[in-house]
Scaffold this active site. Sequence first.
Site, PDB file in Angstrom:
ATOM      1  N   HIS A  19       0.847  -1.209   0.000  1.00  0.00           N
ATOM      2  CA  HIS A  19       0.000   0.000   0.000  1.00  0.00           C
ATOM      3  C   HIS A  19       0.879   1.254   0.000  1.00  0.00           C
ATOM      4  O   HIS A  19       0.636   2.199  -0.746  1.00  0.00           O
ATOM      5  CB  HIS A  19      -0.880   0.058   1.257  1.00  0.00           C
ATOM      6  CG  HIS A  19      -1.929  -1.000   1.365  1.00  0.00           C
ATOM      7  ND1 HIS A  19      -2.123  -1.753   2.500  1.00  0.00           N
ATOM      8  CD2 HIS A  19      -2.864  -1.423   0.473  1.00  0.00           C
ATOM      9  CE1 HIS A  19      -3.146  -2.579   2.311  1.00  0.00           C
ATOM     10  NE2 HIS A  19      -3.606  -2.409   1.087  1.00  0.00           N
ATOM     11  N   LYS A  43     -16.003  -7.140   5.667  1.00  0.00           N
ATOM     12  CA  LYS A  43     -14.971  -7.971   6.290  1.00  0.00           C
ATOM     13  C   LYS A  43     -14.919  -7.579   7.767  1.00  0.00           C
ATOM     14  O   LYS A  43     -15.037  -6.398   8.081  1.00  0.00           O
ATOM     15  CB  LYS A  43     -13.602  -7.688   5.655  1.00  0.00           C
ATOM     16  CG  LYS A  43     -13.592  -7.780   4.139  1.00  0.00           C
ATOM     17  CD  LYS A  43     -12.281  -7.265   3.575  1.00  0.00           C
ATOM     18  CE  LYS A  43     -12.269  -7.276   2.058  1.00  0.00           C
ATOM     19  NZ  LYS A  43     -11.077  -6.678   1.467  1.00  0.00           N
ATOM     20  N   SER A 130      -3.073  -7.706   2.940  1.00  0.00           N
ATOM     21  CA  SER A 130      -3.368  -7.547   4.371  1.00  0.00           C
ATOM     22  C   SER A 130      -3.822  -8.886   4.961  1.00  0.00           C
ATOM     23  O   SER A 130      -3.464  -9.241   6.083  1.00  0.00           O
ATOM     24  CB  SER A 130      -4.465  -6.509   4.576  1.00  0.00           C
ATOM     25  OG  SER A 130      -4.033  -5.260   4.094  1.00  0.00           O
TER      26      SER A 130
HETATM   27  O1  PNS Z   1      -9.008  -2.832  -0.031  1.00  0.00           O
HETATM   28  P1  PNS Z   1     -10.311  -3.369  -0.534  1.00  0.00           P
HETATM   29  O2  PNS Z   1     -11.051  -4.062   0.565  1.00  0.00           O
HETATM   30  O3  PNS Z   1     -10.151  -4.213  -1.763  1.00  0.00           O
HETATM   31  O4  PNS Z   1     -11.191  -2.067  -0.958  1.00  0.00           O
HETATM   32  C1  PNS Z   1     -12.476  -2.203  -1.508  1.00  0.00           C
HETATM   33  C2  PNS Z   1     -13.178  -0.837  -1.589  1.00  0.00           C
HETATM   34  C3  PNS Z   1     -13.234  -0.163  -0.222  1.00  0.00           C
HETATM   35  C4  PNS Z   1     -12.425   0.050  -2.552  1.00  0.00           C
HETATM   36  C5  PNS Z   1     -14.607  -1.070  -2.148  1.00  0.00           C
HETATM   37  O5  PNS Z   1     -15.229  -2.078  -1.410  1.00  0.00           O
HETATM   38  C6  PNS Z   1     -15.493   0.175  -2.127  1.00  0.00           C
HETATM   39  O6  PNS Z   1     -15.257   1.124  -2.822  1.00  0.00           O
HETATM   40  N1  PNS Z   1     -16.545   0.137  -1.281  1.00  0.00           N
HETATM   41  C7  PNS Z   1     -17.452   1.240  -1.107  1.00  0.00           C
HETATM   42  C8  PNS Z   1     -18.852   0.866  -1.574  1.00  0.00           C
HETATM   43  C9  PNS Z   1     -19.019   1.121  -3.052  1.00  0.00           C
HETATM   44  O7  PNS Z   1     -18.816   2.200  -3.563  1.00  0.00           O
HETATM   45  N2  PNS Z   1     -19.393   0.059  -3.785  1.00  0.00           N
HETATM   46  C10 PNS Z   1     -19.587   0.101  -5.200  1.00  0.00           C
HETATM   47  C11 PNS Z   1     -18.275   0.071  -5.963  1.00  0.00           C
HETATM   48  S1  PNS Z   1     -18.180  -1.352  -6.915  1.00  0.00           S
END
Ligand code: PNS
Length: 161
Positions: A19, A43, A130
Amino acid sequence: MHTVKAIYPGTFDPLTNGHLDLIARGSKIVDELVVAILRNSEKSPLFSVDERVEMITEATAEFGNVTVATFDGLLVDFCRQQEAKAVLRGIRAISDYEYEFQMAMMNRKLDPELETLFMMPAEKYTYVSSRLIKSVFQLGGDVSSLVPPMVVERLKVKTAG
Ligand code: PNS
């Protein structure tokens, strides 16, 4: 003047050197980079949101154009609220691509003005996640070259109790 503000969203549970490598690369090509921690992650996280904010703030203190924030709900709404034109995401291997492609396309559907920028972390971190860090650490493995030292300390405290 034309400035680019980007959001680097994620769970960051915990922050890894992968990261950080991406933050360093991203901060060189955008004017402002906001590392944004998702608050309502499905999660169940090891570290609280506040702990993750503290770790990322400390680890990114050297970058003058990087800030840390948290968000709930849709990423596109947070980007709009922040007046950010781009989302930064890392792609480590082909296996990341499908999920990232789907998210980028969904976000584009929700907000056609928002662009997703993909960057690749250094090769030495391509296998770092992670999830693996937590599992290897909990089984007694050495992760000290894969996360910042303060994350190792926090992992020790977390798993001691
Ligand atoms: O590090 P990660 O867990 O892969 O991150 C995932 C993240 C936080 C980028 C994604 O789950 C997200 O943007 N969630 C917010 C909800 C949202 O906007 N969902 C629609 C996008 S497909």
